[in-house]
Design a protein around this motif. Sequence first.
Motif, PDB file in Angstrom:
ATOM      1  N   LEU A 274       0.847  -1.206   0.000  1.00 12.35           N
ATOM      2  CA  LEU A 274       0.000   0.000   0.000  1.00 12.35           C
ATOM      3  C   LEU A 274       0.878   1.250   0.000  1.00 12.35           C
ATOM      4  CD1 LEU A 274      -2.944   0.999   0.080  1.00 12.35           C
ATOM      5  CD2 LEU A 274      -2.748   1.091   2.565  1.00 12.35           C
ATOM      6  N   GLU A 275       1.970   1.185   0.771  1.00  9.76           N
ATOM      7  CA  GLU A 275       2.870   2.348   0.801  1.00  9.76           C
ATOM      8  C   GLU A 275       3.495   2.570  -0.577  1.00  9.76           C
ATOM      9  OE1 GLU A 275       5.271   2.718   4.436  1.00  9.76           O
ATOM     10  OE2 GLU A 275       6.775   3.649   3.147  1.00  9.76           O
ATOM     11  N   LEU A 276       3.908   1.490  -1.231  1.00 14.60           N
ATOM     12  CA  LEU A 276       4.473   1.625  -2.585  1.00 14.60           C
ATOM     13  C   LEU A 276       3.420   2.203  -3.535  1.00 14.60           C
ATOM     14  CD1 LEU A 276       6.538  -1.664  -3.162  1.00 14.60           C
ATOM     15  CD2 LEU A 276       7.381   0.583  -2.517  1.00 14.60           C
ATOM     16  N   ARG A 277       2.193   1.699  -3.415  1.00 14.92           N
ATOM     17  CA  ARG A 277       1.135   2.195  -4.301  1.00 14.92           C
ATOM     18  C   ARG A 277       0.915   3.696  -4.093  1.00 14.92           C
ATOM     19  NH1 ARG A 277      -5.122   1.405  -3.223  1.00 14.92           N
ATOM     20  NH2 ARG A 277      -4.626   3.255  -2.004  1.00 14.92           N
ATOM     21  N   ASP A 278       0.868   4.110  -2.817  1.00 12.46           N
ATOM     22  CA  ASP A 278       0.615   5.516  -2.531  1.00 12.46           C
ATOM     23  C   ASP A 278       1.762   6.410  -2.994  1.00 12.46           C
ATOM     24  OD1 ASP A 278      -1.779   4.741  -1.540  1.00 12.46           O
ATOM     25  OD2 ASP A 278      -1.265   4.952   0.579  1.00 12.46           O
ATOM     26  N   ARG A 279       2.968   5.812  -3.105  1.00 20.45           N
ATOM     27  CA  ARG A 279       4.107   6.595  -3.623  1.00 20.45           C
ATOM     28  C   ARG A 279       4.236   6.471  -5.140  1.00 20.45           C
ATOM     29  NH1 ARG A 279       8.267   3.826  -0.193  1.00 20.45           N
ATOM     30  NH2 ARG A 279       9.605   4.320  -1.949  1.00 20.45           N
ATOM     31  N   GLY A 280       3.249   5.847  -5.762  1.00 19.26           N
ATOM     32  CA  GLY A 280       3.253   5.699  -7.220  1.00 19.26           C
ATOM     33  C   GLY A 280       4.299   4.720  -7.715  1.00 19.26           C
ATOM     34  N   LYS A 281       4.687   3.750  -6.870  1.00 19.50           N
ATOM     35  CA  LYS A 281       5.769   2.830  -7.241  1.00 19.50           C
ATOM     36  C   LYS A 281       5.264   1.457  -7.655  1.00 19.50           C
ATOM     37  CE  LYS A 281       9.279   5.438  -5.658  1.00 19.50           C
ATOM     38  NZ  LYS A 281      10.291   6.010  -6.505  1.00 19.50           N
ATOM     39  N   LEU A 282       3.964   1.294  -7.736  1.00 20.29           N
ATOM     40  CA  LEU A 282       3.437  -0.014  -8.147  1.00 20.29           C
ATOM     41  C   LEU A 282       2.920   0.064  -9.575  1.00 20.29           C
ATOM     42  CD1 LEU A 282       1.332  -1.665  -5.296  1.00 20.29           C
ATOM     43  CD2 LEU A 282       3.705  -2.081  -5.921  1.00 20.29           C
ATOM     44  N   LYS A 283       2.977  -1.081 -10.234  1.00 17.04           N
ATOM     45  CA  LYS A 283       2.399  -1.186 -11.579  1.00 17.04           C
ATOM     46  C   LYS A 283       0.945  -0.719 -11.569  1.00 17.04           C
ATOM     47  CE  LYS A 283       2.454  -4.992 -14.184  1.00 17.04           C
ATOM     48  NZ  LYS A 283       2.630  -6.403 -14.588  1.00 17.04           N
ATOM     49  N   THR A 284       0.532  -0.069 -12.623  1.00 17.50           N
ATOM     50  CA  THR A 284      -0.876   0.367 -12.657  1.00 17.50           C
ATOM     51  C   THR A 284      -1.682  -0.353 -13.741  1.00 17.50           C
ATOM     52  OG1 THR A 284      -0.145   2.221 -14.001  1.00 17.50           O
ATOM     53  CG2 THR A 284      -0.516   2.672 -11.661  1.00 17.50           C
ATOM     54  N   ASP A 285      -0.986  -1.038 -14.656  1.00 22.12           N
ATOM     55  CA  ASP A 285      -1.735  -1.778 -15.701  1.00 22.12           C
ATOM     56  C   ASP A 285      -2.103  -3.166 -15.160  1.00 22.12           C
ATOM     57  OD1 ASP A 285       1.007  -2.287 -15.653  1.00 22.12           O
ATOM     58  OD2 ASP A 285       0.997  -3.165 -17.667  1.00 22.12           O
ATOM     59  N   LEU A 286      -3.149  -3.180 -14.365  1.00 25.51           N
ATOM     60  CA  LEU A 286      -3.534  -4.411 -13.659  1.00 25.51           C
ATOM     61  C   LEU A 286      -4.567  -5.198 -14.457  1.00 25.51           C
ATOM     62  CD1 LEU A 286      -3.887  -2.940 -10.066  1.00 25.51           C
ATOM     63  CD2 LEU A 286      -1.901  -3.981 -11.127  1.00 25.51           C
ATOM     64  N   LYS A 287      -4.520  -6.510 -14.258  1.00 28.72           N
ATOM     65  CA  LYS A 287      -5.499  -7.375 -14.932  1.00 28.72           C
ATOM     66  C   LYS A 287      -6.867  -7.222 -14.283  1.00 28.72           C
ATOM     67  CE  LYS A 287      -2.650 -10.928 -16.852  1.00 28.72           C
ATOM     68  NZ  LYS A 287      -1.544 -11.434 -16.075  1.00 28.72           N
ATOM     69  N   GLN A 288      -7.885  -7.354 -15.079  1.00 33.95           N
ATOM     70  CA  GLN A 288      -9.261  -7.330 -14.572  1.00 33.95           C
ATOM     71  C   GLN A 288      -9.523  -8.638 -13.812  1.00 33.95           C
ATOM     72  OE1 GLN A 288     -11.455  -4.779 -15.085  1.00 33.95           O
ATOM     73  NE2 GLN A 288     -13.288  -5.751 -14.256  1.00 33.95           N
ATOM     74  N   LEU A 289     -10.017  -8.547 -12.587  1.00 33.67           N
ATOM     75  CA  LEU A 289     -10.322  -9.748 -11.797  1.00 33.67           C
ATOM     76  C   LEU A 289     -11.830  -9.862 -11.647  1.00 33.67           C
ATOM     77  CD1 LEU A 289      -7.688  -9.324  -8.937  1.00 33.67           C
ATOM     78  CD2 LEU A 289      -7.444 -10.666 -11.013  1.00 33.67           C
ATOM     79  N   SER A 290     -12.242 -10.957 -11.036  1.00 38.73           N
ATOM     80  CA  SER A 290     -13.663 -11.064 -10.688  1.00 38.73           C
ATOM     81  C   SER A 290     -13.758 -11.857  -9.392  1.00 38.73           C
ATOM     82  CB  SER A 290     -14.446 -11.764 -11.802  1.00 38.73           C
ATOM     83  OG  SER A 290     -13.969 -13.082 -11.924  1.00 38.73           O
ATOM     84  N   GLY A 291     -14.864 -11.755  -8.711  1.00 40.15           N
ATOM     85  CA  GLY A 291     -15.041 -12.525  -7.479  1.00 40.15           C
ATOM     86  C   GLY A 291     -15.617 -11.677  -6.371  1.00 40.15           C
ATOM     87  N   ARG A 292     -16.292 -12.375  -5.457  1.00 41.63           N
ATOM     88  CA  ARG A 292     -16.911 -11.690  -4.311  1.00 41.63           C
ATOM     89  C   ARG A 292     -16.263 -12.265  -3.055  1.00 41.63           C
ATOM     90  NH1 ARG A 292     -21.862 -11.763  -1.710  1.00 41.63           N
ATOM     91  NH2 ARG A 292     -22.466 -13.709  -2.687  1.00 41.63           N
ATOM     92  N   TYR A 293     -15.575 -11.429  -2.291  1.00 38.89           N
ATOM     93  CA  TYR A 293     -14.786 -11.901  -1.160  1.00 38.89           C
ATOM     94  C   TYR A 293     -15.241 -11.260   0.149  1.00 38.89           C
ATOM     95  CZ  TYR A 293     -11.566 -13.582  -4.759  1.00 38.89           C
ATOM     96  OH  TYR A 293     -11.014 -14.229  -5.833  1.00 38.89           O
ATOM     97  N   LEU A 294     -15.004 -12.013   1.223  1.00 38.54           N
ATOM     98  CA  LEU A 294     -15.221 -11.482   2.572  1.00 38.54           C
ATOM     99  C   LEU A 294     -13.845 -11.357   3.213  1.00 38.54           C
ATOM    100  CD1 LEU A 294     -17.509 -10.830   4.670  1.00 38.54           C
ATOM    101  CD2 LEU A 294     -17.139 -13.142   5.565  1.00 38.54           C
ATOM    102  N   TYR A 295     -13.585 -10.229   3.863  1.00 44.40           N
ATOM    103  CA  TYR A 295     -12.270  -9.999   4.451  1.00 44.40           C
ATOM    104  C   TYR A 295     -12.332 -10.117   5.973  1.00 44.40           C
ATOM    105  CZ  TYR A 295      -8.134  -7.591   6.091  1.00 44.40           C
ATOM    106  OH  TYR A 295      -6.974  -7.289   6.754  1.00 44.40           O
ATOM    107  N   HIS A 296     -11.378 -10.844   6.540  1.00 48.54           N
ATOM    108  CA  HIS A 296     -11.251 -10.935   8.006  1.00 48.54           C
ATOM    109  C   HIS A 296      -9.907 -10.343   8.423  1.00 48.54           C
ATOM    110  CE1 HIS A 296     -10.788 -12.401  12.064  1.00 48.54           C
ATOM    111  NE2 HIS A 296      -9.728 -13.099  11.711  1.00 48.54           N
TER     112      HIS A 296
END
Length: 396
Positions: A274-296
């Motif tokens: 998340l820190e890398l993403r917020d600093r613009g250091k992560l790839k942005t051309d991401l694949k389209q995903l699908s699915g419905r998830y519950l987070y714990h």
Amino acid sequence: MKGYLYDSDRCMACTSCTVVCPVAAATREFLGPKMVGPALSRFRRPALAPDLAADLCSNCKNCDISCPSGVPISTLNMLSKAEYYRHHRHRLRDWVLSHGQLMGNLATPFVPLSNLAIANPISRTMLGAFGFAGRMPLPAYVRKTFRKQFRALRQQSFPQKVVFFPGCYIDFYDPGVGLDFVAVMQANEYEVVVPRGLGCCGTPMVANGFPGAAERAVRRNVRALQEWTDAGVPVVACCTSCSLTLKQEQQELFDVPGAAELAARVYDATEFLLELRDRGKLKTDLKQLSGRYLYHAPCHLRDQGIGRPGFEMLGSLPGLEISDADAGCCGLSGSYGFKGDRYEVAQAVGDALFKKVRASGADAVISECGTCRHQITVATGAKTLHPISVMRRAFE
Ligand code: SF4
Ligand code: SF4
């Protein structure tokens, strides 16, 4: 090990910790964090007989999260257990549950025989006689540990490095999570390093009253990581109990030179991304995903005070639908729910979460903690995943 009366006088008896303690809510046998932690610790001077009032504490750390005075309540409880076991013999069961690395090293060369040996009905009855919860299956060992698979990996070399701390669960039971982490980092032009000499973070030893073994584990990890922390390389764990121990618990309990310097470099994997993403250091051309998830959210993630970075990251991936279970502790707490005399409490603690999982109809439950995932799968039959495994599908 640090002093016994550690910070208990900061307690102002507000009882916030007791309100949030899942074990106190599940059983009237447990006096609760305020009483067992700061209140009783004032009386637990070495001259007095040590007691086992803290033994019902699962070290989930919900009390620490709630305390407005910053009393390290769970640490007081673990110190109290340690003091008790300085005067009393440990149970064999607790030794086995807290020495996961040694057990893993012994068991993995004999998979699948070792798994058959612990999972068949006769041996489960025998394990019950030794104090294990017969109804709670132990996770199955893998034949090829994460480290073995990592050594065989051919990574692309990049100037940016990150150290990965696998911990016992990923190494011996769930190596795919570690491999997913490597894949995500490679996709983002990082090379992953796993130094020799890393071992258990020490948490299971702390939770079962083996402070000497835990301190040796901390010293060994600090030594193995020193070259990298000195060079300013981030140290990342995919297990929230490992990252919490490296960041915080090892310093609350032990005086190990270099531990504070290491703690300053440690990240949970989702926090790091998340820190890398917020600093613009992560790839942005991401694949389209699908699915419905519950987070714990695991308790040991919430105790780190970093929010829910995995939930946030997954929520921003294209095509995913994810909701937060927000149902508290799963109850297993590392080794706690595997004990016969704690099984019912562990199930009662996790009940609210199990109900949410069953009602959710989600494709899978996402959680950073391996033992939370194990507890959820055993209790509900739901498929479970680490957030990094979902992220890998988006990044690759
Ligand atoms: S660590 Fe968890 S079980 Fe132990 S006293 Fe605190 S809230 Fe209760
Ligand atoms: S929350 Fe903190 S201050 Fe309040 S009773 Fe518990 S330990 Fe004491």
